[in-house]
Design a protein around this motif. Sequence first.
Motif: not given
Length: 146
Positions: A9, A11-13, A16, A103, A111
Amino acid sequence: MSEPNVPPETRTTKAEQLAERYTAVWMEPDGDRRRKAIADVWSEDAIHILQPTQEVYEAAAERAVNPTWQVRGHAELEARVTSAYEDFVATGQMAFRTRDGAKRLGDVVTWRWEGVSPDGEVLGAGLEFVVLAADGRIATDYQFVE
């Protein structure tokens, strides 16, 4: 620059956030702020490689030219981003926005993005595939326009 102990989570943040910062560069109207943002997002000797649309490939094939664009370093990136801004955003033709789902895996972040008209119609889209440098900035940027 692998992050083996960082939760997915996080890494995802971060992915993004990078996608949003990247897209904001292409939307920035002020040249000085755009220049600073380029330096913040891309490493000094970063490479940006654009794979254009199928229509551009077909037109290039008729003329026996290579349609792939490549720029290197902040000065060339600034010229590329400024040109796109002037051609699309400043004219009011479209704005760019990221889509959900950025990702990160190791040093790679991907992305999708869209170019939308003032009334929200999607006029174009693409995929960003970037490889990060050790300092977290983009070292290699592959842009696929769909």
